[in-house]
Design a protein around this motif. Structure first.
Motif, short mmCIF file in Angstrom:
data_model
loop_
_atom_site.label_atom_id
_atom_site.label_comp_id
_atom_site.label_asym_id
_atom_site.label_seq_id
_atom_site.Cartn_x
_atom_site.Cartn_y
_atom_site.Cartn_z
N ALA A 93 0.81 -1.22 0.00
CA ALA A 93 0.00 0.00 0.00
C ALA A 93 0.84 1.27 0.00
CB ALA A 93 -0.92 0.01 1.22
N ALA A 94 2.15 1.15 0.21
CA ALA A 94 3.00 2.35 0.25
C ALA A 94 3.11 2.97 -1.13
CB ALA A 94 4.39 1.97 0.77
N PRO A 95 2.98 4.29 -1.25
CA PRO A 95 3.03 4.95 -2.57
C PRO A 95 4.32 4.69 -3.32
CG PRO A 95 2.22 6.45 -0.89
CD PRO A 95 2.71 5.24 -0.16
N GLY A 96 5.43 4.50 -2.62
CA GLY A 96 6.70 4.29 -3.29
C GLY A 96 6.88 2.92 -3.87
N THR A 97 6.07 1.95 -3.46
CA THR A 97 6.17 0.59 -3.99
C THR A 97 5.60 0.54 -5.40
OG1 THR A 97 6.00 -0.36 -1.77
CG2 THR A 97 5.59 -1.83 -3.62
N ALA A 98 6.40 0.06 -6.34
CA ALA A 98 5.97 0.09 -7.75
C ALA A 98 5.87 -1.29 -8.39
CB ALA A 98 6.96 0.93 -8.56
N VAL A 99 6.51 -2.31 -7.78
CA VAL A 99 6.59 -3.62 -8.41
C VAL A 99 6.41 -4.71 -7.35
CG1 VAL A 99 8.04 -5.22 -9.74
CG2 VAL A 99 8.21 -2.75 -10.16
N VAL A 100 5.63 -5.73 -7.69
CA VAL A 100 5.55 -6.95 -6.90
C VAL A 100 5.98 -8.10 -7.80
CG1 VAL A 100 4.07 -8.56 -5.64
CG2 VAL A 100 3.63 -6.10 -5.50
N THR A 101 6.99 -8.85 -7.38
CA THR A 101 7.44 -10.01 -8.15
C THR A 101 7.04 -11.29 -7.42
OG1 THR A 101 9.64 -9.86 -7.14
CG2 THR A 101 9.34 -8.84 -9.31
N LEU A 102 6.87 -12.37 -8.19
CA LEU A 102 6.39 -13.64 -7.64
C LEU A 102 7.28 -14.79 -8.07
CD1 LEU A 102 2.60 -13.30 -8.70
CD2 LEU A 102 3.62 -12.56 -6.53
N THR A 103 7.71 -15.61 -7.13
CA THR A 103 8.23 -16.96 -7.40
C THR A 103 7.57 -17.88 -6.38
OG1 THR A 103 10.21 -16.53 -6.03
CG2 THR A 103 10.45 -16.26 -8.40
N VAL B 232 -3.87 -10.45 -2.83
CA VAL B 232 -5.13 -9.74 -3.01
C VAL B 232 -5.45 -8.88 -1.79
CG1 VAL B 232 -7.64 -10.05 -3.23
CG2 VAL B 232 -6.09 -11.35 -4.70
N THR B 233 -5.21 -9.41 -0.61
CA THR B 233 -5.40 -8.63 0.61
C THR B 233 -4.53 -7.36 0.59
OG1 THR B 233 -5.94 -10.59 1.92
CG2 THR B 233 -5.17 -8.64 3.14
N ALA B 234 -3.29 -7.53 0.14
CA ALA B 234 -2.38 -6.39 0.06
C ALA B 234 -2.80 -5.40 -1.00
CB ALA B 234 -0.95 -6.89 -0.20
N LEU B 235 -3.29 -5.88 -2.13
CA LEU B 235 -3.78 -4.98 -3.18
C LEU B 235 -5.01 -4.21 -2.72
CD1 LEU B 235 -3.27 -7.22 -6.35
CD2 LEU B 235 -1.95 -5.19 -5.71
N ALA B 236 -5.84 -4.86 -1.91
CA ALA B 236 -7.00 -4.15 -1.35
C ALA B 236 -6.54 -2.99 -0.48
CB ALA B 236 -7.86 -5.12 -0.55
N ALA B 237 -5.47 -3.21 0.28
CA ALA B 237 -4.92 -2.12 1.11
C ALA B 237 -4.39 -0.99 0.24
CB ALA B 237 -3.81 -2.67 2.01
N ARG B 238 -3.80 -1.33 -0.90
CA ARG B 238 -3.30 -0.29 -1.82
C ARG B 238 -4.46 0.50 -2.40
NH1 ARG B 238 1.63 0.73 -4.16
NH2 ARG B 238 1.57 2.02 -6.04
N LYS B 239 -5.51 -0.20 -2.78
CA LYS B 239 -6.70 0.49 -3.29
C LYS B 239 -7.24 1.47 -2.25
CE LYS B 239 -11.54 -0.54 -4.53
NZ LYS B 239 -12.13 -0.02 -3.26
N ASP B 240 -7.38 1.00 -1.02
CA ASP B 240 -7.93 1.85 0.04
C ASP B 240 -7.02 3.05 0.33
OD1 ASP B 240 -10.01 0.07 0.23
OD2 ASP B 240 -9.24 -0.95 2.01
N ALA B 241 -5.71 2.85 0.14
CA ALA B 241 -4.77 3.94 0.41
C ALA B 241 -4.67 4.93 -0.75
CB ALA B 241 -3.38 3.35 0.70
#
Length: 442
Positions: free
Chosen positions: A110-120, A139-148
């Motif tokens: 949710a932090a504005p400075g975070t720009a990329v999420v990578t997955l392995t 998805v829980t984390a993306l919901a927090a980004r949406k709310d922020a």
């Protein structure tokens, strides 16, 4: 410090004196050896690395995060070639976190400075269900980004899946839709899903490897990883919030990633599956050992011949790629254990064998090489109960049958349609004997 106390533990201050850790602008799910040898390495070598720190979350267990946290995120890559070992300290991971800490994940995404999420997160994780899967946590984390109101972000799948960006998008949207339709709508417009093809052989680190690091480097590093010199990263997609200059480290950005994905999935990963299953049945323990077995190598070459017919000629240099793979696989100093590769066979074979088998059969050929990969897997799971697979219970049930009935039951776990093809079942059943013939432990 006295000699009795041993070498000091690796720390950021010791490895990068006077340099501040880069700010967290990337989040990674699936902190393991491959992420450290690949995405973390590429980020370290980006021209703007000082601007891009990674917060990495573990998958099933917190162990790696615990070790890395004690070392401020820094670790050593042991680049192992036939000529010897080279050592490099990587500092792009600045925070290592237990994957169960969803609160911290949500806070960082949710932090504005975070720009990329990578997955392995392994191929099997994209089909996993439940509320505590890696994608459910994302998805829980993306919901927090949406709310922020933090704006758009890129999600980059680095798992061995065909069209992995699209697969990740579909899986994430399905979870989000079940949680809240408005969240799914936000993700569909604000999250870019980037497809990739990744490649760097990274075997499990052994106690002897850690001992070598201590002796050669003069410090204790319990998070060291061993990797081959070769690395490759092909990406396709948008990064609305920016990204590191990975091209400085050799990453390639393309419009159409499918040919690169298929080359990797079929030629490298497909060969790995053949060598793992046939090699284990025949008493081998590493990729290099299995490749030296004529039965295993012949099976690989036969499959490659089939796969190559369905890869475009331009730009991929299939003959050169095949030759390079033989050289990489034959590096006996990289102890790439077959048991590490043999996991999750039902998931992997759907991507590595079935597309080639279908393409061959569509053109009127039997697809014998692709079928042999399946035969090798059936021979392997039939010979042991020590396998790891998301359908492990179903495999054990299928194994209660005998003869071709058992082969059909196991094939049905990969493709129910193919299991109804009696001629193919007979061919795969027969090829199991070919795989095991004259095995080294017979």
């Amino acid at each position: 410090m006295s000699a009795d106390q041993g070498p000091p533990r690796l720390t950021r201050a010791a490895a990068f004196p006077g340099l501040a850790a880069p700010p967290v602008r990337m989040v990674h799910l699936g902190l393991g050896a491959f992420h450290r040898s690949h995405q973390a390495w590429y980020t370290q070598h980006a021209g703007d690395a000082a601007e891009w720190g990674i917060a990495a979350f573990t998958g099933r267990r917190p162990d790696t995060a615990d070790v890395l946290a004690e070392q401020d995120g820094v670790f050593t890559i042991v680049e192992r070639s036939g000529a010897g070992d080279a050592f490099e300290v990587v500092g792009s991971i600045v925070e290592a976190v237990d994957g169960a800490n969803v609160h911290r994940l949500a806070e960082l995404v949710a932090a504005p400075g975070t720009a990329v999420v990578t997955l392995t997160i392994t191929e099997a994780a994209y089909a996993a269900t439940g509320g505590n899967t890696p994608l459910a946590r994302l998805v829980t984390a993306l919901a927090a980004r949406k709310d922020a109101g933090a704006g758009p972000i890129a999600v980059v799948s680095c798992d061995n899946l065909a069209d992995n960006g699209a697969v990740a998008r579909k899986a994430v949207l399905a979870i989000a839709e079940a949680v809240e339709p408005a969240l799914a709508e936000w993700i569909s417009t604000q999250v870019s899903f980037v497809g990739t093809s990744v490649d760097r052989i990274t075997p499990r680190t052994t106690p002897d490897d850690l001992k070598e690091v201590a002796e050669q480097c003069g410090y204790l590093d319990e998070a060291a990883v061993v990797a081959e010199p070769f690395s490759n990263w092909v990406l396709s997609g948008d990064f609305p919030g920016g990204r590191p200059r990975w091209e400085d480290a050799g990453a390639i950005f393309v419009d159409d990633i499918e040919p690169y994905e298929n080359r990797k999935l079929w030629l490298l990963n497909g060969a790995h599956s053949i060598l793992a299953y046939a090699g284990l049945v025949r008493g081998h323990s590493t990729v290099a050992d299995a490749l030296s077995d004529e039965v295993c190598r012949s099976a690989v070459e036969s499959f490659w011949d089939e796969a190559a017919r369905h890869l475009p000629d331009e730009g991929l240099d299939i003959p050169g790629y095949r030759q390079a793979l033989l050289e990489r696989f034959g590096n006996s100093r990289i102890a790439h254990h077959l048991t590490q590769i043999a996991t999750d066979g039902t998931t992997k074979l759907r991507m590595r064998s079935l597309p080639v088998l279908a393409a061959e059969r569509a053109e009127g050929r039997a697809g014998t090489g692709a079928a042999r990969m399946i035969a090798a897997w059936i021979a392997y799971v039939s010979s042991t109960d020590g396998f790891q697979d998301p359908l492990a219970d179903d495999i054990r049930t299928a194994k209660t049958h005998d003869g071709e009935q058992r082969t059909a039951a196991l094939l049905a776990l990969i493709s129910p349609d193919l299991a109804g093809d009696s001629a193919l079942v007979s061919d795969i059943h027969r090829q199991q004997d070919d795989v095991a013939a004259a095995s080294t432990h017979a």
